[in-house]
Design a protein around this motif. Structure first.
Motif, mmCIF file in Angstrom:
data_model
loop_
_atom_site.group_PDB
_atom_site.id
_atom_site.type_symbol
_atom_site.label_atom_id
_atom_site.label_comp_id
_atom_site.label_asym_id
_atom_site.label_seq_id
_atom_site.Cartn_x
_atom_site.Cartn_y
_atom_site.Cartn_z
ATOM 1 N N LEU A 1 100.441 -47.849 -68.035
ATOM 2 C CA LEU A 1 100.565 -47.428 -66.639
ATOM 3 C C LEU A 1 101.993 -47.057 -66.279
ATOM 4 N N LEU A 2 102.949 -47.791 -66.832
ATOM 5 C CA LEU A 2 104.352 -47.457 -66.571
ATOM 6 C C LEU A 2 104.724 -46.107 -67.175
ATOM 7 N N GLY A 3 104.083 -45.727 -68.265
ATOM 8 C CA GLY A 3 104.350 -44.447 -68.915
ATOM 9 C C GLY A 3 103.790 -43.259 -68.162
ATOM 10 N N GLN A 4 102.872 -43.502 -67.271
ATOM 11 C CA GLN A 4 102.285 -42.428 -66.471
ATOM 12 C C GLN A 4 103.099 -42.249 -65.204
ATOM 13 N N ASP A 5 103.284 -41.012 -64.790
ATOM 14 C CA ASP A 5 103.988 -40.765 -63.528
ATOM 15 C C ASP A 5 102.936 -40.571 -62.453
ATOM 16 N N SER A 6 102.508 -41.684 -61.854
ATOM 17 C CA SER A 6 101.412 -41.610 -60.884
ATOM 18 C C SER A 6 101.861 -41.854 -59.448
#
Length: 99
Positions: free
Chosen positions: A67-72
């Motif tokens: 989740l941290l790797g995704q830019d959401s």
């Protein structure tokens, strides 16, 4: 014929033991059924996570890292909670509420 009349020839102590055994059997069966139902439901919920039963990650740490790797567009409190989860593998109640 009344129940009392049919059981009149059985001594009172034997009737008490017979009734106690019957009550214990009913309670045991009830508990067994409730335990079986609870287990089946919990297993179903654990495997049916809305993704076809597939795991999203091997652990909470791995999922937090994903989740941290995704830019959401997460806010800073959510990112901080995920960073803690990625390192410790846990999310405290206060962090959960803050995020």
């Amino acid at each position: 014929m009344q129940i009392g009349a049919r059981m009149g020839h059985i001594p009172a102590s034997r009737r008490t033991v017979t009734m106690a055994i019957a009550v214990i059997a009913v309670i045991t069966l009830s508990i067994a059924m409730l335990c079986g139902c609870g287990t089946a439901r919990n297993t179903h919920q654990a495997t049916d996570s809305g993704s076809g039963g597939n795991r999203l990650a091997s652990s909470l740490q791995a999922y937090a890292t994903q989740l941290l790797g995704q830019d959401s567009g997460m806010d800073p409190a959510q990112k901080a909670t995920l960073r803690k989860a990625a390192t410790s593998g846990k999310i405290s109640l206060s962090d959960y509420k803050a995020a």
